[in-house]
Design an enzyme around this catalytic site. Structure first.
Site, short mmCIF file in Angstrom:
data_model
loop_
_atom_site.label_atom_id
_atom_site.label_comp_id
_atom_site.label_asym_id
_atom_site.label_seq_id
_atom_site.Cartn_x
_atom_site.Cartn_y
_atom_site.Cartn_z
N ASP A 168 -10.82 1.87 -4.19
CA ASP A 168 -11.72 2.99 -3.86
C ASP A 168 -11.53 3.44 -2.42
O ASP A 168 -11.43 4.64 -2.15
CB ASP A 168 -13.17 2.58 -4.09
N GLU A 202 -14.75 -1.71 -2.48
CA GLU A 202 -15.12 -1.18 -3.78
C GLU A 202 -16.44 -0.42 -3.62
O GLU A 202 -17.35 -0.87 -2.92
CB GLU A 202 -15.29 -2.32 -4.79
N LYS A 206 -19.73 1.20 -5.48
CA LYS A 206 -20.57 1.22 -6.68
C LYS A 206 -21.93 1.79 -6.32
O LYS A 206 -22.34 1.77 -5.16
CB LYS A 206 -20.74 -0.19 -7.26
#
Length: 253
Positions: free
Chosen positions: A73, A104, A106
């Site tokens: 990401d 990452e 999220k």
């Protein structure tokens, strides 16, 4: 107004700016659009505030043997000495030697997302990283051993009632060495940093989540110094290069 108060106010303004940007993702209904928007906000923020020697982007990492990572990401990578960076059909490929940290992204922090972030980090850390000698006026610096790549997770909120309680702490004990998550930011709840040498967890409150995360990340990046020089000869091996001895007299040279 004291110098400390001025600094704290500046940090608060910085915190509010990123929090406002992250709020944009909440008005997007489609999960993929929401994720892409959040990634874009973080990437823009890193590129705005990190020193210019660093770059942040969504990438796939490659090594000299042709191995590739999962898509990452956000990678923070070297902005000065990344000689090899390829943009193929919208996918940015960068060499493993150039990477400082991977993150990452999220919406929520939970067990599954922390596990997933660890596996993403592992896909980068297992890649081969080369290091070349560096000539200088007085001689040659020997190859520099690559530093451990940092890994983290960035979210807006957490699924845990106790954001950094026992269920969260347990996750760090379940990683293998290549999966270890070092740090993260939960914008609404706080930032965290885990020291695997001392098993010490450091956390901040939600009102200082971004600033705490950013300053500690800068400290970690400073400690890494500069990435090693890429051994371009190793990457040349992927090419078909013909070598031959030329007789200068026979060729009239």
């Amino acid at each position: 107004m004291t110098e400390n108060t001025i600094l704290k106010n500046l940090f608060s303004a910085l915190q509010n700016e990123m929090s406002a940007k992250s709020g944009l993702s909440d008005v997007v209904n489609h999960p993929t659009d929401k994720g892409d928007n959040t990634e874009s906000n973080w990437i823009d923020w890193f590129n705005q505030y990190l020193p210019k020697r660093y770059r942040a982007a969504k990438v796939t990492v490659i090594d000299c043997e042709g191995n590739i990572s999962d898509q990452i990401d956000i990678a923070i990578y070297d902005g000065q000495y990344s000689y090899l960076a390829f943009n193929e059909n919208g996918i940015l490929y960068i060499p493993a030697e150039s990477v400082y940290a991977v993150f990452e992204i999220k919406q929520n922090l939970n067990k599954d997302h922390m596990e997933y972030a660890g596996k993403k980090a592992e896909s980068v850390r297992i890649l081969k990283r080369t290091s070349a000698e560096i000539p200088y006026a007085g001689g040659v610096y020997p190859p520099k051993a690559p530093k451990r790549i940092l890994a983290g997770i960035l979210t807006t909120r957490t699924d845990w009632k106790q954001p950094f309680g026992n269920a969260f702490k347990k996750r760090f004990m379940e990683y293998n060495e290549n999966q270890r998550i070092d740090c993260g930011c939960v914008l609404s709840n706080g930032a965290f940093f885990y020291n695997y040498e001392t098993n010490e967890l450091s956390t901040s409150g939600g009102d200082e989540s971004l600033v705490s995360f950013f300053l500690q990340l800068l400290i970690l990046l400073q400690g890494m110094g500069t990435v090693p020089a890429i051994d371009l000869k190793e990457y040349m091996k992927a090419l078909t290069v013909k070598k031959e001895i030329v007789d200068g007299k026979a060729k009239g040279l």
